[in-house]
Scaffold this motif. Structure first.
Motif, mmCIF file in Angstrom:
data_model
loop_
_atom_site.group_PDB
_atom_site.id
_atom_site.type_symbol
_atom_site.label_atom_id
_atom_site.label_comp_id
_atom_site.label_asym_id
_atom_site.label_seq_id
_atom_site.Cartn_x
_atom_site.Cartn_y
_atom_site.Cartn_z
ATOM 1 N N ALA A 208 43.123 44.299 44.588
ATOM 2 C CA ALA A 208 42.830 45.998 44.421
ATOM 3 C C ALA A 208 43.016 46.105 45.578
ATOM 4 C CB ALA A 208 42.647 46.107 43.343
ATOM 5 N N VAL A 209 42.035 46.483 45.888
ATOM 6 C CA VAL A 209 42.169 47.501 47.099
ATOM 7 C C VAL A 209 43.159 47.197 48.386
ATOM 8 C CG1 VAL A 209 40.879 48.762 49.325
ATOM 9 C CG2 VAL A 209 39.997 48.220 46.625
ATOM 10 N N ASN A 210 42.723 45.741 48.657
ATOM 11 C CA ASN A 210 44.716 45.285 49.744
ATOM 12 C C ASN A 210 45.462 45.834 49.434
ATOM 13 O OD1 ASN A 210 44.382 43.814 52.122
ATOM 14 N ND2 ASN A 210 45.126 42.409 50.587
ATOM 15 N N GLN A 211 45.876 44.638 48.129
ATOM 16 C CA GLN A 211 47.556 45.291 47.639
ATOM 17 C C GLN A 211 47.789 47.169 47.790
ATOM 18 O OE1 GLN A 211 49.577 42.870 46.759
ATOM 19 N NE2 GLN A 211 48.238 41.327 47.087
ATOM 20 N N ALA A 212 46.533 47.799 46.934
ATOM 21 C CA ALA A 212 47.031 48.906 47.065
ATOM 22 C C ALA A 212 47.803 49.836 48.050
ATOM 23 C CB ALA A 212 46.184 50.266 46.616
ATOM 24 N N ARG A 213 46.318 49.315 49.483
ATOM 25 C CA ARG A 213 47.017 49.447 50.763
ATOM 26 C C ARG A 213 48.788 49.246 51.109
ATOM 27 N NH1 ARG A 213 42.023 51.082 53.302
ATOM 28 N NH2 ARG A 213 40.233 51.423 52.135
ATOM 29 N N ARG A 214 48.995 48.079 50.661
ATOM 30 C CA ARG A 214 50.293 47.913 50.728
ATOM 31 C C ARG A 214 50.949 48.486 49.941
ATOM 32 N NH1 ARG A 214 49.748 41.476 50.870
ATOM 33 N NH2 ARG A 214 52.108 41.456 51.712
ATOM 34 N N LEU A 215 50.853 49.502 49.470
ATOM 35 C CA LEU A 215 51.245 50.233 48.265
ATOM 36 C C LEU A 215 52.200 48.916 47.334
ATOM 37 C CD1 LEU A 215 53.271 52.509 50.443
ATOM 38 C CD2 LEU A 215 50.672 52.767 49.031
ATOM 39 N N TYR A 217 51.497 48.350 43.852
ATOM 40 C CA TYR A 217 51.330 48.921 42.868
ATOM 41 C C TYR A 217 50.806 48.022 41.718
ATOM 42 C CZ TYR A 217 49.863 52.094 39.044
ATOM 43 O OH TYR A 217 49.083 52.562 37.570
ATOM 44 N N SER A 218 51.980 47.217 40.958
ATOM 45 C CA SER A 218 51.637 45.732 39.551
ATOM 46 C C SER A 218 50.965 44.368 40.674
ATOM 47 C CB SER A 218 53.115 45.210 39.962
ATOM 48 O OG SER A 218 53.677 44.427 40.993
ATOM 49 N N GLU A 257 45.342 53.631 41.726
ATOM 50 C CA GLU A 257 46.333 54.668 41.197
ATOM 51 C C GLU A 257 46.721 55.362 42.215
ATOM 52 O OE1 GLU A 257 49.137 55.913 38.922
ATOM 53 O OE2 GLU A 257 47.933 54.221 38.317
ATOM 54 N N LEU A 258 45.708 56.168 43.055
ATOM 55 C CA LEU A 258 45.793 57.587 43.906
ATOM 56 C C LEU A 258 45.914 56.316 44.994
ATOM 57 C CD1 LEU A 258 44.952 60.140 45.906
ATOM 58 C CD2 LEU A 258 42.686 58.642 46.443
ATOM 59 N N GLU A 259 46.431 55.412 45.508
ATOM 60 C CA GLU A 259 46.431 55.251 46.672
ATOM 61 C C GLU A 259 48.129 54.687 46.580
ATOM 62 O OE1 GLU A 259 45.943 54.442 50.718
ATOM 63 O OE2 GLU A 259 44.312 54.815 49.378
ATOM 64 N N ALA A 260 48.566 54.043 45.738
ATOM 65 C CA ALA A 260 50.004 53.206 45.682
ATOM 66 C C ALA A 260 50.173 53.939 44.165
ATOM 67 C CB ALA A 260 49.874 51.443 44.990
ATOM 68 N N GLY A 261 49.466 54.507 43.251
ATOM 69 C CA GLY A 261 50.699 54.711 41.608
ATOM 70 C C GLY A 261 50.973 56.368 42.005
ATOM 71 N N ASP A 262 50.307 57.366 40.950
ATOM 72 C CA ASP A 262 50.454 58.833 41.034
ATOM 73 C C ASP A 262 49.423 59.724 41.030
ATOM 74 O OD1 ASP A 262 51.816 61.221 40.227
ATOM 75 O OD2 ASP A 262 52.136 61.139 38.147
ATOM 76 N N PRO A 263 49.123 60.235 42.175
ATOM 77 C CA PRO A 263 48.138 60.938 42.466
ATOM 78 C C PRO A 263 47.614 62.241 41.365
ATOM 79 C CG PRO A 263 50.022 61.060 44.120
ATOM 80 C CD PRO A 263 50.093 60.611 43.294
ATOM 81 N N ASN A 264 48.720 62.578 40.689
ATOM 82 C CA ASN A 264 47.868 64.152 39.481
ATOM 83 C C ASN A 264 47.552 63.026 38.847
ATOM 84 O OD1 ASN A 264 48.229 66.613 38.778
ATOM 85 N ND2 ASN A 264 49.280 64.956 37.010
ATOM 86 N N ARG A 265 48.063 61.584 38.062
ATOM 87 C CA ARG A 265 47.800 60.917 37.172
ATOM 88 C C ARG A 265 46.224 60.647 37.751
ATOM 89 N NH1 ARG A 265 50.144 55.698 36.148
ATOM 90 N NH2 ARG A 265 52.651 57.351 36.347
ATOM 91 N N ALA A 266 46.039 60.038 38.965
ATOM 92 C CA ALA A 266 44.926 59.430 39.347
ATOM 93 C C ALA A 266 43.733 60.871 39.483
ATOM 94 C CB ALA A 266 45.078 59.184 41.103
ATOM 95 N N ALA A 267 44.278 61.758 39.831
ATOM 96 C CA ALA A 267 43.215 63.322 39.661
ATOM 97 C C ALA A 267 43.152 63.827 38.274
ATOM 98 C CB ALA A 267 44.217 64.637 40.243
ATOM 99 N N VAL A 268 43.809 63.365 37.004
ATOM 100 C CA VAL A 268 43.044 64.026 35.602
ATOM 101 C C VAL A 268 42.452 62.663 35.256
ATOM 102 C CG1 VAL A 268 44.650 64.482 33.548
ATOM 103 C CG2 VAL A 268 45.230 65.375 35.188
ATOM 104 N N GLN A 269 42.800 61.484 35.934
ATOM 105 C CA GLN A 269 42.382 60.632 35.142
ATOM 106 C C GLN A 269 41.018 60.324 35.037
ATOM 107 O OE1 GLN A 269 44.648 57.006 35.022
ATOM 108 N NE2 GLN A 269 46.172 58.296 33.564
ATOM 109 N N GLY A 270 40.859 60.657 37.172
ATOM 110 C CA GLY A 270 39.410 60.174 37.365
ATOM 111 C C GLY A 270 38.701 61.452 37.395
#
Length: 418
Positions: A208-215, A217-218, A257-270
């Protein structure tokens, strides 16, 4: 994005740092100015462990003592590592590994296979501890030695774990394709009736982290969903020193979510993530709050970022002291408060290792490059506005030309530094 990071307006994500380092043909550590240590004690311990790793398969063995004592000492070192006591872990490992090599020489049969597994485990622990100090290049010989001794052991799971650690290193250096191949190999080997669901779930988290670094998300979220299903079966466990379970899966979901999705959603949910008190991996919890601080920073809420950093410090003080993300939230908060110091603003400066006093002047996240650029002395006359400089130079031809330019500019247009 590159300009925003250079100017300190946006934090640099790990994926961004890896991509820039790869484009510049340097390592991420050269870009960030790592490693950060707490002075001579840690340096001496790392040097001793570096000598051991340089000896490789020709390490100087010592008298092993009872085999039960070796097992007990290794578990104690793992507990120190889990409790964010990295210096003590590194100090114990060289003598322990030399004793294990002595036990390998003195044993045979099933006992030798068990000792080889213990040796693989010890080299993996050495790699994890030394990576935490900001020296991932020293982890590579430890991984090579773990790969060498894993096939002779009696538990193939440690060999799979070494393969996943190599995939994590490749992700760090931006080589995602090879990392994908290693992760798929481990998933195929462990995601079966006879495999370990813990290792399979951990492999999905690494993927998951490896795919997120490549952006992607799915692709990253498909790994997260697979890990969630396995975590529901295993519960919270520290098998193979993975701290795998539902909590760790949700921490990785926030990171994706932070790396490849919406940072604001990551902040709130995290920020809403419920982590049980006394979690078995405080460094993993600390890393989550560091990510949450970066998410709040990207959402333009530096005060929330400072609150997250305080939580990170409470969970893992040694780990939090080594990160290089205080400058931006501290400076942004200071600007909003008109320069007035507050306890929440002052406290992060005390976490930074005293060996790098220049860090307190840092306003960005690209350490060594930004540090060299931002700490240069500023010429006094370049603190003036263009209009003020024109008034000083009035009467000269250059001054009149500058005046005509200034008339078309906003009244308080600043001049770039020297």
């Amino acid at each position: 994005m590159l300009k925003a990071v250079e100017q300190g307006r946006e934090p640099a994500s790990p994926g961004f740092i890896s991509a820039v380092a790869k484009a510049l043909h340097i390592t991420p550590e050269q870009l960030t100015g790592a490693p950060y240590d707490d002075g001579k004690p840690l340096s001496d311990a790392v040097n001793e462990l570096s000598v051991l790793l340089a000896e490789g398969r020709y390490v100087r063995a010592v008298e092993p003592g009872p085999l039960a004592g070796i097992d007990t000492d290794l578990v104690a070192a793992q507990r120190l590592y889990r409790r964010d006591r990295t210096l003590e872990t590194i100090e114990r490992l060289p003598d322990l590994i030399r004793r294990i090599h002595g036990a390998v020489s003195d044993s045979s049969g099933e006992e030798r296979a068990h000792v080889s597994t213990v040796l693989t485990n010890a080299y993996l622990l050495a790699g994890w501890a030394i990576r935490r100090t900001g020296r991932p290049a020293l982890m590579l010989p430890a991984l090579d030695l773990a790969d060498h001794y894993a096939p002779t052991g009696n538990d193939p799971g440690w060999g799979s774990l070494a393969m996943l650690d190599r995939a994590r290193m490749l992700t760090h250096y931006g080589e995602s394709e090879v990392a994908d191949a290693l992760i798929d190999t481990v998933v195929t080997a462990t995601d079966s009736a006879h495999g370990s669901p813990v290792l399979a779930g951990y492999a999905h988290l690494v993927g998951a982290v490896n795919q997120a670094r490549r952006l992607d998300y799915s692709g990253a979220m498909s790994h997260i969903e697979a890990a969630r299903g396995l975590a529901s079966r295993t519960g919270e466990t520290d098998e193979y020193v993975t701290a795998f379970g539902p909590v760790n899966v949700e921490i990785h979901a926030h990171a994706v979510e932070l790396e490849a999705g919406d940072p604001n959603r990551a902040a709130v949910q995290g920020a809403k993530l419920s982590i049980p008190a006394g979690h078995r991996a405080p460094t993993r919890v600390g890393h989550h709050w560091q990510d949450n601080a970066r998410a709040w920073l990207m959402s333009r809420k530096p005060e929330r970022a400072l609150a997250a950093l305080n939580k990170a410090r409470a969970a893992a003080p040694q780990q939090t002291a080594s990160i290089q993300r205080f400058g931006k939230p501290c400076t942004a908060s200071r600007r909003r408060r008109g320069g007035a110091p507050t306890p929440s603003l002052v406290s992060p400066a005390g976490w930074v290792p005293h060996s790098d006093s220049r860090f307190h002047h840092l306003n960005g996240t690209l350490g060594s490059y930004e540090r060299s650029r931002r700490t240069r002395p500023v010429c006094h006359r370049h603190r003036l506005t263009r209009r003020q400089r024109y008034r000083q130079a009035r009467g000269s031809r250059a001054g009149r030309r500058l005046g005509r330019v200034c008339d078309r500019l906003p009244r308080r247009q600043p001049v770039h530094r020297c």
